[in-house]
Design an enzyme around this catalytic site. Structure first.
Site, PDB file in Angstrom:
ATOM      1  N   ASP A  67       0.814  -1.218   0.000  1.00  0.00           N
ATOM      2  CA  ASP A  67       0.000   0.000   0.000  1.00  0.00           C
ATOM      3  C   ASP A  67       0.845   1.265   0.000  1.00  0.00           C
ATOM      4  O   ASP A  67       2.068   1.217   0.157  1.00  0.00           O
ATOM      5  CB  ASP A  67      -0.975  -0.003   1.193  1.00  0.00           C
ATOM      6  N   ASN A 136      -7.664  -2.653  14.489  1.00  0.00           N
ATOM      7  CA  ASN A 136      -9.054  -2.971  14.129  1.00  0.00           C
ATOM      8  C   ASN A 136      -9.139  -4.187  13.205  1.00  0.00           C
ATOM      9  O   ASN A 136     -10.182  -4.468  12.636  1.00  0.00           O
ATOM     10  CB  ASN A 136      -9.713  -1.753  13.465  1.00  0.00           C
ATOM     11  N   HIS A 138      -7.408  -4.569  10.380  1.00  0.00           N
ATOM     12  CA  HIS A 138      -7.162  -4.313   8.958  1.00  0.00           C
ATOM     13  C   HIS A 138      -5.850  -4.983   8.509  1.00  0.00           C
ATOM     14  O   HIS A 138      -4.937  -5.193   9.303  1.00  0.00           O
ATOM     15  CB  HIS A 138      -7.185  -2.817   8.613  1.00  0.00           C
ATOM     16  N   GLU A 143      -9.868  -1.748   5.464  1.00  0.00           N
ATOM     17  CA  GLU A 143     -10.455  -1.444   6.758  1.00  0.00           C
ATOM     18  C   GLU A 143     -11.742  -2.247   6.955  1.00  0.00           C
ATOM     19  O   GLU A 143     -12.391  -2.636   5.982  1.00  0.00           O
ATOM     20  CB  GLU A 143     -10.793   0.062   6.824  1.00  0.00           C
TER      21      GLU A 143
HETATM   22  C1  F6R Z   1       1.407  -1.282   6.184  1.00  0.00           C
HETATM   23  C2  F6R Z   1       0.075  -1.873   6.275  1.00  0.00           C
HETATM   24  C3  F6R Z   1      -0.733  -1.805   7.539  1.00  0.00           C
HETATM   25  C4  F6R Z   1       0.068  -2.104   8.792  1.00  0.00           C
HETATM   26  C5  F6R Z   1      -0.817  -2.024  10.034  1.00  0.00           C
HETATM   27  C6  F6R Z   1      -0.012  -2.215  11.305  1.00  0.00           C
HETATM   28  O1  F6R Z   1       1.944  -1.494   4.907  1.00  0.00           O
HETATM   29  O2  F6R Z   1      -0.378  -2.397   5.326  1.00  0.00           O
HETATM   30  O3  F6R Z   1      -1.793  -2.721   7.442  1.00  0.00           O
HETATM   31  O4  F6R Z   1       0.637  -3.369   8.694  1.00  0.00           O
HETATM   32  O5  F6R Z   1      -1.460  -0.787  10.093  1.00  0.00           O
HETATM   33  O6  F6R Z   1       0.844  -1.135  11.461  1.00  0.00           O
HETATM   34  P1  F6R Z   1       2.018  -1.126  12.538  1.00  0.00           P
HETATM   35  O7  F6R Z   1       2.969  -2.202  12.148  1.00  0.00           O
HETATM   36  O8  F6R Z   1       2.636   0.231  12.439  1.00  0.00           O
HETATM   37  O9  F6R Z   1       1.372  -1.412  13.858  1.00  0.00           O
END
Ligand code: F6R
Length: 240
Positions: A67, A136, A138, A143
């Site tokens: 992403d 959450n 995701h 989301e």
């Molecule tokens: C990042 C991504 C997100 C993160 C998620 C957890 O490329 O796709 O889904 O993996 O938000 O983020 P952290 O690791 O910062 O807790």
């Protein structure tokens, strides 16, 4: 789902780096699906160390990232392109021309989603996909919602994700409101998936995923449809 529980964040990072190195040693031309965020940072540091010790080579590898914020310049130090360059690509022998991140400056994000999905297909698909998980549930920027979009697409970030990610920005107002993300279908097409989770704040999402149901309001639960997923987590991120 295979589960590897680690005592510490460092142990989790090493275990994940080992799986990436094994993948590259077995198939040097692997297409790696990569994630950003705090969770995989230690794994990237470990991979750089392994590369310096000749334990892994990225010479023939290709990468596609999950992403990118939208809109954002690739030179912005909060862009996921910048993250990948500084946390991994600049320090290993990967050919930068073969590292792909959704284009956060595309004129038309819908067209960019279609282009990116076609690119992944042209590369022969992802061999090993690394994922983090949001509080959450995701994955990527898919989301929780009643309906999920299968392919790469542009999406609005939830208030919770904007707040969680604001720690990287000067203020919450600076966090982009949109992102381009691989869809759940793109993720499930990967041959193998490794999901990393660290810290007690991920426990609720991890446990929901592990209930084994398919619930679009916990996008990570869709991973229960995939035959080869490994969860690598710290012990406080799971009820062990
Ligand atoms: C990042 C991504 C997100 C993160 C998620 C957890 O490329 O796709 O889904 O993996 O938000 O983020 P952290 O690791 O910062 O807790």
């Amino acid at each position: 789902m295979k589960i590897i529980i680690c005592k510490t964040y460092d142990e989790m990072s090493s275990a994940a780096a080992k799986l990436v190195a094994e993948q590259l040693n077995e198939k040097p031309t692997s297409v790696l699906g990569l994630a950003t965020g705090s969770t995989p940072e230690g794994m990237y540091a470990e991979l750089i160390e392994m590369y310096r010790n000749n334990a892994v080579s990225f010479a023939q590898a290709t990468s596609v990232n999950l992403d990118e914020y939208y809109p954002i310049e690739p030179t912005n130090d909060q862009s996921y392109r910048y993250f990948m360059n500084t946390k991994l690509f600049d320090h290993v022998n990967i050919d930068k021309e073969k590292t792909f991140v959704p284009n956060g400056m595309a004129n038309d994000p819908d067209t960019e989603g279609i282009r990116y999905e076609a690119l992944i297909e042209r590369l022969g698909g992802v061999d090993l996909q690394i994922l983090g998980i949001g509080r959450n549930g995701h994955i990527g920027f898919n989301e929780p919602a009643d309906r999920l979009i299968p392919g790469t697409h542009v999406t609005a970030l939830t208030a919770g994700t904007i707040e969680a990610n604001s720690r990287f920005f000067a203020s919450e107002a600076d966090v982009p409101r949109m992102a381009l993300t691989m869809g759940i279908g793109s993720i499930l097409k990967a041959k193998k998936i490794v999901l990393m989770a660290a810290g007690a704040e991920k426990k609720e999402a991890v446990m929901r995923m592990l209930e084994g149901f398919i619930d679009t309001n916990c996008p990570a639960s869709l991973l229960n449809l995939h035959p080869d997923v490994t969860l690598i987590c710290t012990k406080d991120a799971i009820n062990a």
